[in-house]
Design a protein around this motif. Structure first.
Motif, PDB file in Angstrom:
ATOM      1  N   VAL A   1      15.672  23.462  -0.984  1.00 44.81           N
ATOM      2  CA  VAL A   1      16.249  24.711  -0.505  1.00 44.81           C
ATOM      3  C   VAL A   1      15.492  25.208   0.718  1.00 44.81           C
ATOM      4  CG1 VAL A   1      14.801  26.320  -1.853  1.00 44.81           C
ATOM      5  CG2 VAL A   1      17.156  26.954  -1.306  1.00 44.81           C
ATOM      6  N   LEU A   2      16.203  25.897   1.588  1.00 47.74           N
ATOM      7  CA  LEU A   2      15.620  26.630   2.699  1.00 47.74           C
ATOM      8  C   LEU A   2      15.984  28.092   2.492  1.00 47.74           C
ATOM      9  CD1 LEU A   2      14.262  26.960   5.464  1.00 47.74           C
ATOM     10  CD2 LEU A   2      16.444  26.374   6.540  1.00 47.74           C
TER      11      LEU A   2
ATOM     12  N   SER B   1      22.711  27.657  13.692  1.00 48.55           N
ATOM     13  CA  SER B   1      23.987  27.145  13.209  1.00 48.55           C
ATOM     14  C   SER B   1      23.952  25.622  13.117  1.00 48.55           C
ATOM     15  CB  SER B   1      25.118  27.581  14.139  1.00 48.55           C
ATOM     16  OG  SER B   1      26.353  27.047  13.718  1.00 48.55           O
ATOM     17  N   ARG B   2      23.466  24.964  14.145  1.00 52.21           N
ATOM     18  CA  ARG B   2      23.343  23.505  14.140  1.00 52.21           C
ATOM     19  C   ARG B   2      22.384  23.052  13.043  1.00 52.21           C
ATOM     20  NH1 ARG B   2      20.903  21.303  19.125  1.00 52.21           N
ATOM     21  NH2 ARG B   2      21.228  19.335  18.047  1.00 52.21           N
ATOM     22  N   LEU B   3      21.265  23.747  12.920  1.00 48.32           N
ATOM     23  CA  LEU B   3      20.259  23.370  11.934  1.00 48.32           C
ATOM     24  C   LEU B   3      20.818  23.447  10.514  1.00 48.32           C
ATOM     25  CD1 LEU B   3      17.185  22.702  11.449  1.00 48.32           C
ATOM     26  CD2 LEU B   3      16.907  25.156  11.033  1.00 48.32           C
ATOM     27  N   LEU B   4      21.472  24.573  10.193  1.00 48.36           N
ATOM     28  CA  LEU B   4      21.997  24.745   8.840  1.00 48.36           C
ATOM     29  C   LEU B   4      23.113  23.746   8.540  1.00 48.36           C
ATOM     30  CD1 LEU B   4      22.049  28.622   8.348  1.00 48.36           C
ATOM     31  CD2 LEU B   4      20.195  26.985   8.039  1.00 48.36           C
TER      32      LEU B   4
ATOM     33  N   VAL C   1      20.526  19.884   1.573  1.00 47.95           N
ATOM     34  CA  VAL C   1      19.620  21.033   1.489  1.00 47.95           C
ATOM     35  C   VAL C   1      20.444  22.289   1.246  1.00 47.95           C
ATOM     36  CG1 VAL C   1      17.844  22.389   2.665  1.00 47.95           C
ATOM     37  CG2 VAL C   1      18.030  19.920   3.102  1.00 47.95           C
ATOM     38  N   SER C   2      20.105  23.033   0.207  1.00 47.67           N
ATOM     39  CA  SER C   2      20.798  24.293  -0.059  1.00 47.67           C
ATOM     40  C   SER C   2      20.169  25.400   0.779  1.00 47.67           C
ATOM     41  CB  SER C   2      20.721  24.640  -1.550  1.00 47.67           C
ATOM     42  OG  SER C   2      21.422  23.679  -2.313  1.00 47.67           O
ATOM     43  N   ILE C   3      20.978  26.394   1.127  1.00 46.57           N
ATOM     44  CA  ILE C   3      20.539  27.484   2.000  1.00 46.57           C
ATOM     45  C   ILE C   3      20.775  28.809   1.289  1.00 46.57           C
ATOM     46  CG2 ILE C   3      20.732  28.531   4.284  1.00 46.57           C
ATOM     47  CD1 ILE C   3      20.106  25.558   4.461  1.00 46.57           C
TER      48      ILE C   3
ATOM     49  N   LEU D   1      28.670  30.126  10.782  1.00 50.63           N
ATOM     50  CA  LEU D   1      27.605  30.490   9.862  1.00 50.63           C
ATOM     51  C   LEU D   1      28.171  31.199   8.637  1.00 50.63           C
ATOM     52  CD1 LEU D   1      24.791  31.785  12.232  1.00 50.63           C
ATOM     53  CD2 LEU D   1      24.800  29.695  10.903  1.00 50.63           C
ATOM     54  N   GLY D   2      29.130  32.107   8.866  1.00 49.56           N
ATOM     55  CA  GLY D   2      29.697  32.864   7.767  1.00 49.56           C
ATOM     56  C   GLY D   2      30.365  31.988   6.733  1.00 49.56           C
ATOM     57  N   SER D   3      30.888  30.838   7.140  1.00 50.57           N
ATOM     58  CA  SER D   3      31.595  29.966   6.201  1.00 50.57           C
ATOM     59  C   SER D   3      30.654  29.197   5.296  1.00 50.57           C
ATOM     60  CB  SER D   3      32.471  28.976   6.983  1.00 50.57           C
ATOM     61  OG  SER D   3      31.653  28.061   7.704  1.00 50.57           O
ATOM     62  N   ILE D   4      29.375  29.160   5.616  1.00 52.29           N
ATOM     63  CA  ILE D   4      28.412  28.399   4.819  1.00 52.29           C
ATOM     64  C   ILE D   4      28.078  29.116   3.511  1.00 52.29           C
ATOM     65  CG2 ILE D   4      25.994  27.609   4.736  1.00 52.29           C
ATOM     66  CD1 ILE D   4      26.176  27.023   7.691  1.00 52.29           C
TER      67      ILE D   4
END
Length: 337
Positions: free
Chosen positions: A135-136, A153-156, A164-166, A194-197
Motif C-alpha cells: 500500500v501507498l 497521476s502517472r505514478l498512481l 499497489v493499493s492506494i 485521479l478521481g476514478s481511482i
C-alpha cells in the motif's frame, strides 16, 4: 557556541528515502480499535469499518493475484480508498491504522513528501522501488501545481496496475481538487483520472477550518532566546535569514534528517517570507518539525506573520494556514531543559 541547523548538510541515500516514508511518531500506536467515533457522527463509525475492510482487501491482493488462463496467476490491480473530511475528524488516524494493519513493505507520506521523493529518485526509479509495496498511504492530498498533478497521476496509475493499493486523505473531493486554481484543460483532465481511482468515503465532524487559530505568542528578545537555547543540550539557534538560505541548498527530502535528534529549535529575527519559494520551503520544514514534535521559539516577528496576506490569499492558502497552525502548536510545546 550554539548548534545550528545551517551547519548541517545531511545526505539521504536513495534507499532511505522510501524507508523513511512511515507515519509520524505520534501515530505509532494508533489502530482501528483506538479510534473513538463520535456517536453524533455516524459516518465516523462507517469510515472505521470501511478502512478496516480496505486493509483486509490490501492483504488479500498482496497474498496473490487472481487465477488467469491455464491456472497462471494474473497480476491483481491495487485497490483505492479516499477519506474525505474536515480537519480534526481522525482521517490521519485511520490512514495510519491501515498502514499498521497491512503487510510490509508499505509506505506512508504526505502528498508533498511523495512528490519530493519522486523528484529525488526519478520517476522510473520511484515506480520500481514502490511497486513491491502492499500500500501507498498519502496524507493531505492536495494539488496546487499542474505538474505535480500529472506526475502523481502517472505514478498512481503505474503503481495500481502493479498491484499497489492506494489510500489517501484530503479535505477536498477528488473531482474538486485544484478547482478554481488553474483553468488548464490538461490539469482538469488529470484530476478526473485521479478521481476514478478512489472509492470515496466521507468522514464528517466539527470542521476546524472554520475555527480561528489561537493567538501567536509574543516573540522574545534575542538575549532571552540565546539563554533558553543554552539551557537545552542539543538545541539549535539559527538566524532566520541564514536558515532560509540554507534550506534553498537542500532538497526538501533531506529536511527530515536535517532536524533529526534536535530537541528544540530557536529562530532569531523571524520576519515575513520574502517570496513564495522561501515560504513553501518553510511549509515543508514546519511539517517535518510538527511530525517530530520539536518545540519552536522565536524572536522578531510573530509566527503567524511569516506568510504575508498576499500569500494567504493565493493558491497555496491551505498550505500556509496548515503551516501556521502547526508552528503555533509547536510554540506552545513544553521545552524540556
Amino acid at each position: 557556541m550554539h548548534e545550528r541547523l545551517v551547519d548541517r548538510s545531511p545526505v539521504v541515500q536513495a534507499d532511505q528515502l522510501i524507508a523513511q516514508m512511515v507515519p509520524p511518531a505520534m501515530f505509532d500506536e494508533v489502530s482501528f480499535a483506538s479510534y473513538i467515533p463520535d456517536p453524533n457522527e455516524p459516518s465516523q463509525a462507517a469510515a472505521v469499518r470501511t478502512a478496516e475492510e480496505f486493509a483486509g482487501k490490501v492483504t488479500k491482493i498482496r497474498s496473490g493475484g487472481r487465477r488467469g488462463l491455464f491456472g497462471k496467476k494474473a497480476q491483481a490491480s491495487g485497490a483505492g480508498l479516499y477519506l474525505d473530511g474536515g480537519f480534526g475528524v481522525g482521517k490521519t488516524h485511520l490512514l495510519a491504522s491501515i498502514f499498521h494493519s497491512v503487510p510490509s513493505p508499505k509506505a506512508f507520506g504526505t502528498f508533498v513528501e511523495l512528490t519530493h521523493v519522486v523528484g529525488a529518485l526519478g520517476f522510473n526509479n520511484a515506480v520500481e522501488q514502490l511497486s513491491g509495496h502492499s500500500v501507498l498511504c498519502i496524507d493531505e492530498f492536495e494539488l496546487d501545481d499542474p505538474g505535480d498533478t500529472m506526475l502523481v497521476s502517472r505514478l498512481l496509475t503505474e503503481l495500481s496496475a502493479r498491484g499497489v493499493s492506494i489510500v489517501a486523505t484530503s479535505n477536498t473531493l477528488p473531482g474538486q481538487l485544484g478547482e478554481g486554481r488553474f483553468a488548464a484543460q490538461d490539469f482538469l483532465r488529470e484530476i478526473k483520472k485521479l478521481g476514478s481511482i478512489f472509492e470515496t468515503i466521507r468522514v464528517d465532524g466539527p470542521d476546524y477550518r472554520h475555527r480561528d487559530l489561537p493567538p501567536a505568542p509574543e516573540p522574545i528578545s534575542d538575549a532571552e532566546l540565546a539563554d533558553r537555547a543554552d539551557g537545552i543540550p542539543g538545541a539549535t539557534l539559527d538566524d532566520f535569514d541564514a536558515l532560509c538560505a540554507h534550506l534553498s541548498t537542500l532538497h526538501p527530502s533531506r529536511y527530515n534528517k536535517l532536524i533529526a535528534d534536535v530537541p528544540a529549535v530557536f529562530l532569531r529575527g523571524v520576519h515575513p517570507a520574502q517570496d513564495q519559494s522561501v515560504a513553501l520551503r518553510l511549509v515543508v520544514l514546519a511539517d517535518r518539525l510538527y511530525d517530530a514534535s520539536i518545540p519552536v521559539t522565536v524572536s522578531g516577528a510573530k509566527l503567524d506573520e511569516i506568510f504575508t496576506p498576499e500569500m494567504l490569499a493565493g493558491g497555496y492558502r491551505k498550505k500556509y494556514l496548515r503551516a501556521t497552525s502547526r508552528l503555533l502548536a509547536l510554540s506552545r510545546f513544553e521545552v524540556a531543559a
